[in-house]
Design a protein around this motif. Structure first.
Motif, PDB file in Angstrom:
ATOM      1  N   GLU A 135       0.805  -1.225   0.000  1.00 20.20           N
ATOM      2  CA  GLU A 135       0.000   0.000   0.000  1.00 20.20           C
ATOM      3  C   GLU A 135       0.835   1.271   0.000  1.00 20.20           C
ATOM      4  O   GLU A 135       0.424   2.285  -0.568  1.00 20.20           O
ATOM      5  N   LEU A 136       2.014   1.229   0.654  1.00 18.60           N
ATOM      6  CA  LEU A 136       2.776   2.459   0.869  1.00 18.60           C
ATOM      7  C   LEU A 136       4.234   2.366   0.420  1.00 18.60           C
ATOM      8  O   LEU A 136       4.993   3.320   0.596  1.00 18.60           O
ATOM      9  N   GLY A 137       4.641   1.221  -0.139  1.00 18.85           N
ATOM     10  CA  GLY A 137       6.012   1.073  -0.613  1.00 18.85           C
ATOM     11  C   GLY A 137       7.045   1.208   0.487  1.00 18.85           C
ATOM     12  O   GLY A 137       8.174   1.619   0.248  1.00 18.85           O
ATOM     13  N   LEU A 138       6.661   0.856   1.717  1.00 20.59           N
ATOM     14  CA  LEU A 138       7.543   1.036   2.871  1.00 20.59           C
ATOM     15  C   LEU A 138       8.308  -0.240   3.212  1.00 20.59           C
ATOM     16  O   LEU A 138       7.738  -1.324   3.208  1.00 20.59           O
ATOM     17  N   GLU A 139       9.572  -0.061   3.531  1.00 20.80           N
ATOM     18  CA  GLU A 139      10.359  -1.137   4.129  1.00 20.80           C
ATOM     19  C   GLU A 139      10.362  -0.889   5.625  1.00 20.80           C
ATOM     20  O   GLU A 139      10.704   0.193   6.089  1.00 20.80           O
ATOM     21  N   VAL A 140       9.974  -1.898   6.363  1.00 21.11           N
ATOM     22  CA  VAL A 140       9.754  -1.770   7.802  1.00 21.11           C
ATOM     23  C   VAL A 140      11.025  -2.094   8.567  1.00 21.11           C
ATOM     24  O   VAL A 140      11.683  -3.086   8.302  1.00 21.11           O
ATOM     25  N   GLU A 141      11.371  -1.225   9.532  1.00 21.67           N
ATOM     26  CA  GLU A 141      12.508  -1.489  10.413  1.00 21.67           C
ATOM     27  C   GLU A 141      12.091  -2.344  11.599  1.00 21.67           C
ATOM     28  O   GLU A 141      12.816  -3.229  12.020  1.00 21.67           O
ATOM     29  N   ARG A 142      10.899  -2.023  12.141  1.00 19.30           N
ATOM     30  CA  ARG A 142      10.472  -2.686  13.370  1.00 19.30           C
ATOM     31  C   ARG A 142       8.954  -2.711  13.437  1.00 19.30           C
ATOM     32  O   ARG A 142       8.299  -1.741  13.083  1.00 19.30           O
ATOM     33  N   VAL A 143       8.409  -3.833  13.891  1.00 17.29           N
ATOM     34  CA  VAL A 143       6.964  -3.991  14.081  1.00 17.29           C
ATOM     35  C   VAL A 143       6.738  -4.475  15.509  1.00 17.29           C
ATOM     36  O   VAL A 143       7.314  -5.480  15.916  1.00 17.29           O
ATOM     37  N   ASP A 144       5.910  -3.744  16.270  1.00 19.24           N
ATOM     38  CA  ASP A 144       5.615  -4.130  17.650  1.00 19.24           C
ATOM     39  C   ASP A 144       4.104  -4.186  17.857  1.00 19.24           C
ATOM     40  O   ASP A 144       3.391  -3.236  17.532  1.00 19.24           O
ATOM     41  N   LEU A 145       3.647  -5.271  18.436  1.00 18.90           N
ATOM     42  CA  LEU A 145       2.257  -5.402  18.854  1.00 18.90           C
ATOM     43  C   LEU A 145       2.024  -4.474  20.044  1.00 18.90           C
ATOM     44  O   LEU A 145       2.791  -4.503  21.009  1.00 18.90           O
ATOM     45  N   VAL A 146       0.954  -3.644  19.990  1.00 20.12           N
ATOM     46  CA  VAL A 146       0.691  -2.749  21.125  1.00 20.12           C
ATOM     47  C   VAL A 146      -0.713  -2.911  21.716  1.00 20.12           C
ATOM     48  O   VAL A 146      -0.902  -2.701  22.915  1.00 20.12           O
ATOM     49  N   LEU A 147      -1.697  -3.243  20.907  1.00 21.12           N
ATOM     50  CA  LEU A 147      -3.061  -3.487  21.406  1.00 21.12           C
ATOM     51  C   LEU A 147      -3.518  -4.847  20.875  1.00 21.12           C
ATOM     52  O   LEU A 147      -4.118  -4.929  19.805  1.00 21.12           O
ATOM     53  N   PRO A 148      -3.244  -5.926  21.604  1.00 24.22           N
ATOM     54  CA  PRO A 148      -3.468  -7.269  21.056  1.00 24.22           C
ATOM     55  C   PRO A 148      -4.928  -7.688  20.920  1.00 24.22           C
ATOM     56  O   PRO A 148      -5.231  -8.579  20.126  1.00 24.22           O
ATOM     57  N   THR A 149      -5.842  -7.055  21.655  1.00 25.18           N
ATOM     58  CA  THR A 149      -7.227  -7.561  21.680  1.00 25.18           C
ATOM     59  C   THR A 149      -8.249  -6.562  21.150  1.00 25.18           C
ATOM     60  O   THR A 149      -9.448  -6.753  21.339  1.00 25.18           O
ATOM     61  N   PHE A 150      -7.803  -5.503  20.474  1.00 20.92           N
ATOM     62  CA  PHE A 150      -8.746  -4.502  19.983  1.00 20.92           C
ATOM     63  C   PHE A 150      -9.741  -5.139  19.000  1.00 20.92           C
ATOM     64  O   PHE A 150      -9.367  -5.942  18.143  1.00 20.92           O
ATOM     65  N   ALA A 151     -11.004  -4.763  19.151  1.00 23.83           N
ATOM     66  CA  ALA A 151     -12.057  -5.213  18.233  1.00 23.83           C
ATOM     67  C   ALA A 151     -13.056  -4.075  18.078  1.00 23.83           C
ATOM     68  O   ALA A 151     -13.209  -3.242  18.983  1.00 23.83           O
ATOM     69  N   TYR A 152     -13.730  -4.030  16.953  1.00 23.86           N
ATOM     70  CA  TYR A 152     -14.732  -2.981  16.747  1.00 23.86           C
ATOM     71  C   TYR A 152     -15.760  -3.427  15.715  1.00 23.86           C
ATOM     72  O   TYR A 152     -15.542  -4.349  14.931  1.00 23.86           O
ATOM     73  N   ARG A 153     -16.861  -2.720  15.739  1.00 21.96           N
ATOM     74  CA  ARG A 153     -17.905  -2.866  14.715  1.00 21.96           C
ATOM     75  C   ARG A 153     -18.350  -1.461  14.358  1.00 21.96           C
ATOM     76  O   ARG A 153     -18.642  -0.658  15.238  1.00 21.96           O
ATOM     77  N   ALA A 154     -18.372  -1.149  13.073  1.00 23.93           N
ATOM     78  CA  ALA A 154     -18.770   0.182  12.620  1.00 23.93           C
ATOM     79  C   ALA A 154     -19.656   0.033  11.392  1.00 23.93           C
ATOM     80  O   ALA A 154     -19.446  -0.864  10.571  1.00 23.93           O
ATOM     81  N   VAL A 155     -20.647   0.927  11.287  1.00 19.34           N
ATOM     82  CA  VAL A 155     -21.620   0.865  10.196  1.00 19.34           C
ATOM     83  C   VAL A 155     -21.553   2.157   9.392  1.00 19.34           C
ATOM     84  O   VAL A 155     -21.660   3.247   9.963  1.00 19.34           O
ATOM     85  N   MET A 156     -21.387   2.030   8.076  1.00 17.57           N
ATOM     86  CA  MET A 156     -21.396   3.190   7.190  1.00 17.57           C
ATOM     87  C   MET A 156     -22.830   3.673   6.983  1.00 17.57           C
ATOM     88  O   MET A 156     -23.787   2.939   7.236  1.00 17.57           O
ATOM     89  N   ALA A 157     -22.970   4.882   6.471  1.00 18.91           N
ATOM     90  CA  ALA A 157     -24.295   5.451   6.221  1.00 18.91           C
ATOM     91  C   ALA A 157     -25.119   4.582   5.265  1.00 18.91           C
ATOM     92  O   ALA A 157     -26.342   4.521   5.364  1.00 18.91           O
ATOM     93  N   ASN A 158     -24.441   3.865   4.345  1.00 22.79           N
ATOM     94  CA  ASN A 158     -25.150   3.020   3.383  1.00 22.79           C
ATOM     95  C   ASN A 158     -25.445   1.615   3.923  1.00 22.79           C
ATOM     96  O   ASN A 158     -25.937   0.757   3.200  1.00 22.79           O
ATOM     97  N   GLY A 159     -25.105   1.370   5.214  1.00 19.22           N
ATOM     98  CA  GLY A 159     -25.408   0.091   5.829  1.00 19.22           C
ATOM     99  C   GLY A 159     -24.281  -0.925   5.795  1.00 19.22           C
ATOM    100  O   GLY A 159     -24.362  -1.969   6.438  1.00 19.22           O
ATOM    101  N   ILE A 160     -23.196  -0.647   5.056  1.00 19.14           N
ATOM    102  CA  ILE A 160     -22.067  -1.584   5.019  1.00 19.14           C
ATOM    103  C   ILE A 160     -21.374  -1.567   6.382  1.00 19.14           C
ATOM    104  O   ILE A 160     -21.150  -0.514   6.976  1.00 19.14           O
ATOM    105  N   VAL A 161     -21.048  -2.771   6.854  1.00 15.93           N
ATOM    106  CA  VAL A 161     -20.498  -2.958   8.200  1.00 15.93           C
ATOM    107  C   VAL A 161     -19.057  -3.439   8.133  1.00 15.93           C
ATOM    108  O   VAL A 161     -18.715  -4.287   7.309  1.00 15.93           O
ATOM    109  N   GLU A 162     -18.221  -2.888   9.009  1.00 18.71           N
ATOM    110  CA  GLU A 162     -16.907  -3.469   9.306  1.00 18.71           C
ATOM    111  C   GLU A 162     -17.037  -4.111  10.680  1.00 18.71           C
ATOM    112  O   GLU A 162     -17.598  -3.504  11.601  1.00 18.71           O
TER     113      GLU A 162
END
Length: 194
Positions: free
Chosen positions: A88-115
């Motif tokens: 997506e961004l053409g990035l080479e990563v130096e370091r990746v760290d987990l910071v919020l292991p259990t985050f979850a969400y549900r969101a609804v767009m105006a047209n009814g599509i859900v994440e």
């Protein structure tokens, strides 16, 4: 011939239930599935923000955190973060760290599509400029973390719903994003554990 990308379906406890084609899981009855969010920082502690491409199915044209995505079945989440940041961004990563292991969400767009995602959050450190892929990203901007976090929490910045929920949790980790303590991989949902 390319095969369609699949996502990992999970139950509320984070156990894998199977897989489904990615194109089939973002609608008005979106099942809970495994994903990730990442926040990319440079060495000065600025966060990389992205505006989602205008043709995306979910939240087109909306500003959000650096990169989100889905691990392929059997793919470690950290590897998915690196793969999507490259794509997506053409990035080479130096370091990746987990910071919020259990985050979850549900969101609804105006047209009814859900994440509806079980979405561990990662901090990523880079030392390079982003090269956005127009298939995914409409625009990028670097912003000092405090300015961004304050803007989100004060309602001054229009941002994706998952990012709006994540930022206060990230702020609780400390004022300096480069000093946030990594979370143990053992705290990941079972479907995401290495």
């Amino acid at each position: 011939m390319t095969t369609e990308e699949h996502v990992v379906l999970v139950d509320r406890a984070g156990h894998a239930l199977g897989t489904a084609p990615k194109t089939s899981v973002h609608g008005q009855e979106t099942p809970l599935h495994l994903a990730f969010s990442s926040y990319v920082f440079d060495r000065e502690g600025r966060v990389l923000l992205t505006r989602r491409a205008d043709h995306k199915i979910t939240w087109p044209g909306v500003w959000t955190n650096s990169c989100c995505g889905h691990p392929l079945p059997g793919e470690p989440l950290e590897n998915a973060v690196v793969r999507r940041l490259s794509y997506e961004l053409g990035l080479e990563v130096e370091r990746v760290d987990l910071v919020l292991p259990t985050f979850a969400y549900r969101a609804v767009m105006a047209n009814g599509i859900v994440e509806h995602e079980l979405c561990p959050v990662y901090r990523v450190i880079v030392d390079a400029s982003a090269r956005p892929n127009p298939d995914e990203v409409g625009e990028v901007a670097w912003m000092p973390w405090k300015e961004f976090a304050d803007g989100v929490q004060n309602g001054l910045l229009a941002i994706s719903p998952w990012c709006r929920e994540q930022v206060p949790l990230l702020v609780e980790l400390g004022a300096d994003p480069l000093a946030w303590p990594p979370a143990p991989a053992a705290e990941l949902p079972p479907a995401a554990r290495p």
